[in-house]
Scaffold this motif. Structure first.
Motif, PDB file in Angstrom:
ATOM      1  N   UNK A  14      32.162  -7.255  -4.406  1.00 38.62           N
ATOM      2  CA  UNK A  14      33.375  -6.894  -3.683  1.00 38.62           C
ATOM      3  C   UNK A  14      33.327  -7.287  -2.225  1.00 38.62           C
ATOM      4  N   UNK A  15      34.439  -7.001  -1.549  1.00 34.52           N
ATOM      5  CA  UNK A  15      34.598  -7.439  -0.167  1.00 34.52           C
ATOM      6  C   UNK A  15      33.678  -6.712   0.816  1.00 34.52           C
ATOM      7  N   UNK A  16      33.100  -5.596   0.410  1.00 35.72           N
ATOM      8  CA  UNK A  16      32.220  -4.837   1.303  1.00 35.72           C
ATOM      9  C   UNK A  16      30.738  -5.006   0.976  1.00 35.72           C
ATOM     10  N   UNK A  17      30.426  -5.855   0.017  1.00 34.11           N
ATOM     11  CA  UNK A  17      29.044  -5.992  -0.459  1.00 34.11           C
ATOM     12  C   UNK A  17      28.072  -6.387   0.643  1.00 34.11           C
ATOM     13  N   UNK A  18      28.467  -7.273   1.515  1.00 34.18           N
ATOM     14  CA  UNK A  18      27.563  -7.724   2.572  1.00 34.18           C
ATOM     15  C   UNK A  18      27.132  -6.551   3.458  1.00 34.18           C
ATOM     16  N   UNK A  19      28.055  -5.640   3.701  1.00 33.70           N
ATOM     17  CA  UNK A  19      27.755  -4.513   4.579  1.00 33.70           C
ATOM     18  C   UNK A  19      27.091  -3.341   3.865  1.00 33.70           C
ATOM     19  N   UNK A  29      33.154  -1.618  13.517  1.00 37.07           N
ATOM     20  CA  UNK A  29      34.031  -2.598  12.873  1.00 37.07           C
ATOM     21  C   UNK A  29      33.550  -4.017  13.158  1.00 37.07           C
ATOM     22  N   UNK A  30      33.112  -4.222  14.380  1.00 40.82           N
ATOM     23  CA  UNK A  30      32.645  -5.558  14.760  1.00 40.82           C
ATOM     24  C   UNK A  30      31.312  -5.890  14.087  1.00 40.82           C
ATOM     25  N   UNK A  31      30.393  -4.953  14.071  1.00 40.35           N
ATOM     26  CA  UNK A  31      29.078  -5.182  13.467  1.00 40.35           C
ATOM     27  C   UNK A  31      29.208  -5.504  11.977  1.00 40.35           C
ATOM     28  N   UNK A  32      30.092  -4.754  11.276  1.00 43.68           N
ATOM     29  CA  UNK A  32      30.255  -4.952   9.844  1.00 43.68           C
ATOM     30  C   UNK A  32      31.262  -6.051   9.498  1.00 43.68           C
ATOM     31  N   UNK A  33      31.895  -6.631  10.505  1.00 47.14           N
ATOM     32  CA  UNK A  33      32.861  -7.700  10.265  1.00 47.14           C
ATOM     33  C   UNK A  33      34.204  -7.201   9.750  1.00 47.14           C
ATOM     34  N   UNK A  82      40.590  -5.113   9.687  1.00 46.15           N
ATOM     35  CA  UNK A  82      40.886  -3.864   8.987  1.00 46.15           C
ATOM     36  C   UNK A  82      40.920  -2.695   9.968  1.00 46.15           C
ATOM     37  N   UNK A  83      40.030  -2.722  10.950  1.00 44.55           N
ATOM     38  CA  UNK A  83      39.999  -1.658  11.951  1.00 44.55           C
ATOM     39  C   UNK A  83      41.260  -1.615  12.789  1.00 44.55           C
ATOM     40  N   UNK A  84      41.773  -2.774  13.142  1.00 43.88           N
ATOM     41  CA  UNK A  84      43.005  -2.835  13.934  1.00 43.88           C
ATOM     42  C   UNK A  84      44.167  -2.249  13.137  1.00 43.88           C
TER      43      UNK A  84
END
Length: 134
Positions: free
Chosen positions: A34-39, A97-101, A105-107
């Protein structure tokens, strides 16, 4: 938009985003997909995200459920406080938000929390006593 409809829209936002995010976080943490796997793959930090998003979903359900309650003014104030906590945490820990890329989404999330703060505050001010706005 009526007071009732506003609380329902707010509740749908919190519930839908909360459920989708928890699903994505579980998928990332346990399956590395999924889109969050890297984090979040096997990350000890996943717990905080799951807790926040699961609570948001639960609170969203409450806003939907009690959108026509006689004490609707309370629910608008409650929603203001919830969005102030969630949006405030986003701003306070913006570097996450920046660290996890997740900056985009944060904005979007933080802007929507701001919108719901203003919308609920306006409706809180319009409701007389504990009832619904005219």
């Amino acid at each position: 938009m009526s007071s009732r409809r506003w609380l329902q829209a707010d509740g749908v936002f919190l519930t839908a985003v909360g459920v989708v995010q928890v699903f994505q976080e579980f998928l990332a943490h346990f399956a590395g997909k999924g889109m969050l796997a890297v984090a979040f793959e096997q990350s000890p930090y996943t717990i905080g995200f799951v807790e926040a998003h699961a609570l948001a979903a639960t609170i969203g359900f409450l806003l939907i459920r009690f959108s026509d309650a006689p004490d609707v003014r309370f629910w608008h104030l409650y929603a203001v406080l919830v969005h102030a906590i969630l949006g405030g945490a986003n701003l306070l820990f913006w570097d996450s938000f920046q660290v996890f890329g997740f900056t985009a989404m944060g904005i979007v999330a933080t802007a929507l929390h701001g919108l719901f703060i203003v919308g609920n505050a306006v409706r809180y001010g319009k409701v007389k006593g504990g009832g619904h706005a005219a």
